[in-house]
Design a protein around this motif. Structure first.
Motif, short mmCIF file in Angstrom:
data_model
loop_
_atom_site.label_atom_id
_atom_site.label_comp_id
_atom_site.label_asym_id
_atom_site.label_seq_id
_atom_site.Cartn_x
_atom_site.Cartn_y
_atom_site.Cartn_z
N VAL A 319 0.80 -1.39 0.20
CA VAL A 319 -0.10 0.47 -0.01
C VAL A 319 0.42 1.27 0.15
O VAL A 319 2.09 1.42 -0.22
CB VAL A 319 -0.64 -0.24 1.33
N ASN A 320 0.21 2.36 -0.62
CA ASN A 320 0.80 3.75 -0.19
C ASN A 320 -0.25 4.05 0.90
O ASN A 320 -1.24 3.74 1.34
CB ASN A 320 0.14 4.79 -1.31
N ASP A 321 0.70 4.41 2.19
CA ASP A 321 -0.07 4.13 3.66
C ASP A 321 -0.89 5.59 3.21
O ASP A 321 -1.05 5.81 4.69
CB ASP A 321 1.15 3.83 4.71
N GLY A 322 -0.26 6.43 3.55
CA GLY A 322 -1.06 7.97 3.27
C GLY A 322 -0.09 9.17 3.83
O GLY A 322 -1.15 10.23 4.30
N TYR A 323 0.51 8.33 4.39
CA TYR A 323 1.80 9.37 5.52
C TYR A 323 2.33 9.47 4.35
O TYR A 323 3.62 10.12 4.97
CB TYR A 323 1.44 9.04 6.93
N GLY A 324 2.93 9.82 3.63
CA GLY A 324 3.92 10.02 2.11
C GLY A 324 4.98 8.80 1.71
O GLY A 324 5.50 9.08 0.77
N LYS A 325 4.34 7.42 1.92
CA LYS A 325 5.32 5.96 1.35
C LYS A 325 4.42 4.96 1.22
O LYS A 325 3.67 4.91 1.54
CB LYS A 325 5.50 5.70 3.14
#
Length: 341
Positions: A319-325
């Motif tokens: 996943v793209n974690d939604g916190y910039g990673k």
């Protein structure tokens, strides 16, 4: 801690005693033993993550250890008291890198430290009271116990590590790393990252240049369409209304899958349409009370784990974690609804 919390803690302790004593010695509070459970070691070896550099004890509300974070030569892995991997990344650095003192964990993507009186989220800066943190760590402990009873990686499979391997399937492009979520706006941000992916790799008419070049502006706009702490219908309706208002353009109508196997559905979309999927992570507290225990991410890949008999023994979302990673890998048991365009 309330009675339910004490019961969960006791059950967790029993799980440790009976499931791990024959496999590995875990670290005690404030001590580091650089030994991984066999199943975790098999995974890090298959993913070429190198040797263990450091192991952090991760605490819950009662100050007892509820999980561990192993910093590897490449990446990190977080596993619970039973040796179940909750999340890992072979490329991203540990969320606890360079931190000292007591560290805390409340489930996938939720990393905290303690202030003099409260708890601070390392991603958002949000402050939790003792009562709030007790609630969310109790939720994580419950999910961890559930994972121990449902994880189908057998001990015999994990011991046959000479043949253990992983297979990764991803979409062809790379999602943008955006870090705008500070107030439970993860649904809107996951939608923004998805729309940017469509515009970058599938249809460059999806967004205007002004939005494509300035995704924060798109995020601010979509917050008028997709509410905080949203459900799948909130994202679907928000995207549909944004399309009507010509904020974005896409050929198919947003829809949801909620049949219980979001992992399989996300895998299907990767194989058949080279498309990412917006996924709801459950038992992932956003500190907004019972209805706030969720987090929307963008899934753009999956991991399959096979034993030496080529039997599928475990699986993860990428996943793209939604916190910039990007490239954060979360165990499939934390899946819930998903939304797709």
């Amino acid at each position: 801690m309330n009675i339910k919390g004490r019961v969960l803690a006791m059950v967790s302790a029993c799980v440790v005693i009976f499931s791990q004593s024959s496999i590995a010695t875990f670290a005690l509070d404030n001590q580091e033993v650089l030994t991984l459970p066999t199943s975790v070691s098999d995974l890090t070896s298959a993913e070429n993550m190198g040797q263990v550099v450091k192991i952090h004890n991760l605490h819950g509300a009662d100050e007892g250890t509820i999980a561990f974070c192993a910093e590897m030569e490449s990446g990190y892995v977080i596993y619970d008291l039973s040796g179940n991997t909750i999340e890992y990344s072979p490329t991203s650095s540990s969320p606890y890198s360079d931190l000292q003192g007591d560290l805390y964990y409340a489930g996938p993507l939720e990393y905290l430290t303690k202030t003099s009186t409260d708890y601070k989220n390392l991603r958002t800066g949000e402050i939790l009271t003792d009562e709030q943190f007790n609630e969310v760590t109790e939720s994580f402990t419950n999910e961890s116990i559930k994972l121990s009873s449902t994880n189908f990686m057998s001990s015999s499979a994990s011991r046959a590590n000479s043949g253990f391997r992983t297979a990764v399937s991803k979409v062809s492009g790379t999602p943008r790393k955006l870090n705008y979520n500070t107030s439970n706006q993860c649904g809107a941000l996951a939608a923004v990252i998805n729309l940017c992916y469509i515009d970058d790799y599938k249809d460059n008419n999806c967004l205007s240049d002004s939005y494509s070049n300035n995704p924060r502006s798109l995020f601010n706009t979509l917050n008028n369409y997709i509410p905080r702490e949203t459900s799948r219908n909130g994202i679907i309706n928000g995207l549909s209304n944004a399309k009507k208002d010509k904020i974005c353009s896409f050929t198919s109508s947003p829809d949801a899958y909620y049949g219980g196997d979001s992992w399989g559905f996300c895998f299907y979309r990767i194989l058949t349409s080279n498309s990412p999927t917006i996924l709801l992570i459950i038992k992932h507290p956003n500190y907004g009370g019972a209805k706030g225990r969720n987090h929307w991410v963008l899934t753009y890949g999956i991991v399959q784990c096979f034993d030496n008999n080529n039997k599928l023994v475990d699986k993860y979302f990428i996943v793209n974690d939604g916190y910039g990673k990007n490239d954060i890998r979360i165990h499939y048991t934390y899946q819930d609804d998903c939304v797709y365009i």
